[in-house]
Design a protein around this motif. Structure first.
Motif, short mmCIF file in Angstrom:
data_model
loop_
_atom_site.label_atom_id
_atom_site.label_comp_id
_atom_site.label_asym_id
_atom_site.label_seq_id
_atom_site.Cartn_x
_atom_site.Cartn_y
_atom_site.Cartn_z
N ARG A 70 0.84 -1.20 0.00
CA ARG A 70 0.00 0.00 0.00
C ARG A 70 0.87 1.25 0.00
N SER A 71 1.92 1.25 0.79
CA SER A 71 2.77 2.44 0.88
C SER A 71 3.50 2.69 -0.43
N GLN A 72 3.81 1.64 -1.20
CA GLN A 72 4.44 1.84 -2.50
C GLN A 72 3.48 2.54 -3.46
N ARG A 73 2.20 2.20 -3.37
CA ARG A 73 1.21 2.87 -4.22
C ARG A 73 1.04 4.33 -3.81
N LEU A 74 1.19 4.60 -2.53
CA LEU A 74 1.01 5.96 -2.02
C LEU A 74 2.30 6.79 -2.08
N ALA A 75 3.42 6.15 -2.40
CA ALA A 75 4.71 6.84 -2.33
C ALA A 75 4.74 8.10 -3.20
N LEU A 76 4.29 8.01 -4.44
CA LEU A 76 4.36 9.17 -5.33
C LEU A 76 3.41 10.29 -4.88
N PRO A 77 2.11 10.00 -4.61
CA PRO A 77 1.25 11.09 -4.15
C PRO A 77 1.74 11.74 -2.86
N LEU A 78 2.27 10.92 -1.94
CA LEU A 78 2.80 11.50 -0.70
C LEU A 78 4.03 12.35 -0.96
N ALA A 79 4.93 11.87 -1.83
CA ALA A 79 6.13 12.64 -2.16
C ALA A 79 5.76 13.98 -2.79
N ILE A 80 4.77 13.97 -3.67
CA ILE A 80 4.31 15.23 -4.28
C ILE A 80 3.78 16.16 -3.19
N THR A 81 2.97 15.61 -2.28
CA THR A 81 2.39 16.42 -1.20
C THR A 81 3.48 17.03 -0.33
N TRP A 82 4.48 16.23 0.06
CA TRP A 82 5.55 16.75 0.91
C TRP A 82 6.34 17.84 0.18
N ASN A 83 6.58 17.66 -1.12
CA ASN A 83 7.29 18.68 -1.90
C ASN A 83 6.48 19.97 -2.00
N LEU A 84 5.16 19.83 -2.14
CA LEU A 84 4.31 21.02 -2.19
C LEU A 84 4.33 21.76 -0.86
N LEU A 85 4.28 21.00 0.24
CA LEU A 85 4.28 21.64 1.56
C LEU A 85 5.61 22.32 1.87
N GLY A 86 6.71 21.59 1.71
CA GLY A 86 8.01 22.16 2.04
C GLY A 86 8.54 23.09 0.98
N GLY A 87 8.37 22.71 -0.29
CA GLY A 87 8.96 23.47 -1.38
C GLY A 87 8.16 24.68 -1.83
N ILE A 88 6.88 24.72 -1.46
CA ILE A 88 6.06 25.88 -1.83
C ILE A 88 5.55 26.58 -0.57
N VAL A 89 4.77 25.89 0.25
CA VAL A 89 4.14 26.54 1.40
C VAL A 89 5.17 27.14 2.34
N VAL A 90 6.17 26.35 2.73
CA VAL A 90 7.18 26.84 3.69
C VAL A 90 8.01 27.97 3.08
N ILE A 91 8.50 27.77 1.86
CA ILE A 91 9.35 28.80 1.23
C ILE A 91 8.57 30.07 0.96
N TYR A 92 7.33 29.95 0.50
CA TYR A 92 6.51 31.14 0.24
C TYR A 92 6.17 31.86 1.55
N ALA A 93 5.97 31.11 2.63
CA ALA A 93 5.63 31.72 3.92
C ALA A 93 6.74 32.65 4.41
N ILE A 94 7.97 32.36 4.02
CA ILE A 94 9.10 33.23 4.38
C ILE A 94 9.34 34.26 3.27
N GLY A 95 9.23 33.82 2.03
CA GLY A 95 9.57 34.67 0.89
C GLY A 95 8.62 35.82 0.63
N ILE A 96 7.31 35.57 0.71
CA ILE A 96 6.34 36.61 0.35
C ILE A 96 6.38 37.80 1.31
N PRO A 97 6.39 37.59 2.63
CA PRO A 97 6.51 38.76 3.51
C PRO A 97 7.81 39.54 3.27
N TRP A 98 8.89 38.80 2.95
CA TRP A 98 10.17 39.47 2.68
C TRP A 98 10.09 40.32 1.42
#
Length: 197
Positions: free
Chosen positions: A115-143
């Motif tokens: 099951r985790s192998q089937r979920l690996a790609l959707p989860l990896a995309i989600t983690w990249n969206l959270l860390g690579g967009i949400v976190v970086i934008y949360a610091i970048g946009i106010p700056w």
């Protein structure tokens, strides 16, 4: 840290620098260009894990601060951290750390392996969206709002132009990370190395 770990940290810092060779795309309405370097942030977090991924991006920022022209467009030096794109840069290590931390928490349990192998790609995309967009934008946009002396709303709306490209990078980084993890589980090899030490 072992020599092997240090080599991987340096390698991923170099990867982010190499992605800076791709010319930036300037925007007429926002003083922050579109670059490929956030792809390196996502790959570092996904493949190296939290501590090593964050360390790779810290090393990258130290090299930038030392004056190496390794940012997209050949920029470098302490001055770039005071520019409108400085907040996005400062978000790189935290973004990689968050992606790595979330990825490490998703490590499959044996009985849920299929099951985790089937979920690996959707989860990896989600983690990249959270860390690579949400976190970086949360610091970048106010700056951006502070450095460019514009309203937060204008900086937020202007930064929306980055989202489609960053989503594409998140998907690409997830595909690469999941594919490599199946062939050569890098994070598992780090854990095994720690147990031997």
């Amino acid at each position: 840290m072992t020599t092997r770990t240090l080599v991987y940290i340096a390698l991923f810092a170099a990867l982010v620098a190499a992605l800076g060779l791709i010319p930036p795309i300037p925007l007429p309405f926002l003083p922050v260009p579109i670059t490929a370097q956030t792809l390196g942030v996502m790959l570092a977090g996904s493949l190296l894990g939290a501590r090593r991924g964050g360390a790779a991006l810290l090393l990258f920022l130290l090299l930038v601060a030392a004056g190496l022209p390794i940012l997209s467009g050949g920029r470098g030096g302490l001055g770039v951290f005071l520019s409108p794109s400085g907040g996005f840069l400062l978000g790189f290590p935290l973004g990689a750390f968050v992606i790595g931390w979330l990825t490490e928490r998703q490590a499959p349990k044996r009985r849920f392996l299929k099951r985790s192998q089937r979920l690996a790609l959707p989860l990896a995309i989600t983690w990249n969206l959270l860390g690579g967009i949400v976190v970086i934008y949360a610091i970048g946009i106010p700056w951006v709002a502070i450095a460019a002396q514009m309203s937060f709303t204008k900086a937020l709306i202007g930064s929306a132009i980055f989202i489609p490209g960053d989503v594409a990078k998140a998907v690409l980084a997830a595909i690469v990370a999941v594919s490599l993890e199946r062939v050569y589980p890098l994070r598992n090899s780090f854990q095994a190395e720690q147990k031997r030490a």
